[in-house]
Design an enzyme around this catalytic site. Structure first.
Site, mmCIF file in Angstrom:
data_model
loop_
_atom_site.group_PDB
_atom_site.id
_atom_site.type_symbol
_atom_site.label_atom_id
_atom_site.label_comp_id
_atom_site.label_asym_id
_atom_site.label_seq_id
_atom_site.Cartn_x
_atom_site.Cartn_y
_atom_site.Cartn_z
ATOM 1 N N ASN A 164 2.983 0.149 -10.044
ATOM 2 C CA ASN A 164 2.156 -0.297 -8.927
ATOM 3 C C ASN A 164 1.473 0.870 -8.222
ATOM 4 O O ASN A 164 0.324 0.763 -7.811
ATOM 5 C CB ASN A 164 2.994 -1.106 -7.932
ATOM 6 C CG ASN A 164 3.354 -2.463 -8.476
ATOM 7 O OD1 ASN A 164 2.488 -3.281 -8.738
ATOM 8 N ND2 ASN A 164 4.639 -2.704 -8.649
ATOM 9 N N VAL B 115 -3.377 5.464 1.517
ATOM 10 C CA VAL B 115 -4.288 6.426 0.894
ATOM 11 C C VAL B 115 -5.081 5.821 -0.264
ATOM 12 O O VAL B 115 -5.873 6.518 -0.899
ATOM 13 C CB VAL B 115 -3.529 7.693 0.442
ATOM 14 C CG1 VAL B 115 -2.961 8.426 1.645
ATOM 15 C CG2 VAL B 115 -2.425 7.349 -0.545
ATOM 16 N N GLY C 154 0.830 -1.188 0.000
ATOM 17 C CA GLY C 154 0.000 0.000 0.000
ATOM 18 C C GLY C 154 0.866 1.240 0.000
ATOM 19 O O GLY C 154 2.051 1.196 0.351
ATOM 20 N N TYR C 155 0.262 2.352 -0.362
ATOM 21 C CA TYR C 155 0.995 3.606 -0.520
ATOM 22 C C TYR C 155 0.568 4.605 0.545
ATOM 23 O O TYR C 155 -0.621 4.753 0.840
ATOM 24 C CB TYR C 155 0.787 4.146 -1.938
ATOM 25 C CG TYR C 155 1.460 3.213 -2.915
ATOM 26 C CD1 TYR C 155 2.793 3.398 -3.253
ATOM 27 C CD2 TYR C 155 0.805 2.090 -3.407
ATOM 28 C CE1 TYR C 155 3.447 2.506 -4.088
ATOM 29 C CE2 TYR C 155 1.451 1.198 -4.246
ATOM 30 C CZ TYR C 155 2.768 1.413 -4.575
ATOM 31 O OH TYR C 155 3.417 0.520 -5.389
ATOM 32 N N LEU C 156 1.579 5.277 1.114
ATOM 33 C CA LEU C 156 1.348 6.193 2.227
ATOM 34 C C LEU C 156 1.163 7.636 1.772
ATOM 35 O O LEU C 156 0.897 8.500 2.602
ATOM 36 C CB LEU C 156 2.494 6.100 3.236
ATOM 37 C CG LEU C 156 2.770 4.684 3.759
ATOM 38 C CD1 LEU C 156 3.918 4.695 4.744
ATOM 39 C CD2 LEU C 156 1.534 4.080 4.394
#
Length: 157
Positions: free
Chosen positions: A144, A82, A29-31
């Site tokens: 990604n 996010v 996942g991306y922060l």
């Protein structure tokens, strides 16, 4: 500076599976959503890391990666991302002296399959296997980070 030299391709058939020698499930996942870098947390089996990668498109980018406790990675994936996590299974495939990473995406990014090769130098030669399709290294949709925010299934026909 840590540098990644990577080419990304679509996969045009399933014959790579005969050569795959290992696999691993990934959840990442991306922060953050935008800016000069993507900041990713990833669980790979029983290991976890945080990765910071320059938000540039192409075959060469700055990249930094650090191990973190898996419980902290699970918390970050559950509470700090996010966008929904990207889920995939990575297969390692040896071909002509190089190891390819073939990512088979699940969930909202299925049935996308992408192969990547990391090189030591920009001009390093490599042989293209017959299961390799179009190069998409310069297409930001296949990164990604982009797939987290605009999944493959939402692209339309």
């Amino acid at each position: 500076m840590a540098t990644e030299i990577e080419h990304k391709f679509l996969v045009c058939n399933e014959s790579w599976r005969e050569q795959a020698h290992a696999s691993q499930d990934f959840e990442q996942g991306y922060l953050c959503g935008d800016g000069p870098a993507s900041v990713r947390v990833r669980i790979e089996g029983e290991q976890a890391n945080i990765n910071i990668k320059a938000a540039t498109v192409g075959t060469v980018r700055a990249e930094y990666e650090y191990s973190i406790p898996i419980e902290e990675a699970r918390e970050m994936l559950a509470c700090l991302c996010v966008a929904p996590p990207v889920v995939k299974t990575r297969y390692w495939v040896r071909h002509a002296g190089h190891t390819w990473e073939v990512d088979v995406f699940a969930g909202a990014n299925a049935p996308l399959v992408v192969a990547e090769i990391e090189l030591n130098t920009v001009d390093e030669a490599f042989e293209r296997p017959d299961w390799l399709g179009e190069e998409v290294s310069d297409d930001p949709r296949y990164y990604n980070h982009a797939l987290a925010f605009e999944p493959y299934s939402s692209w339309g026909a």
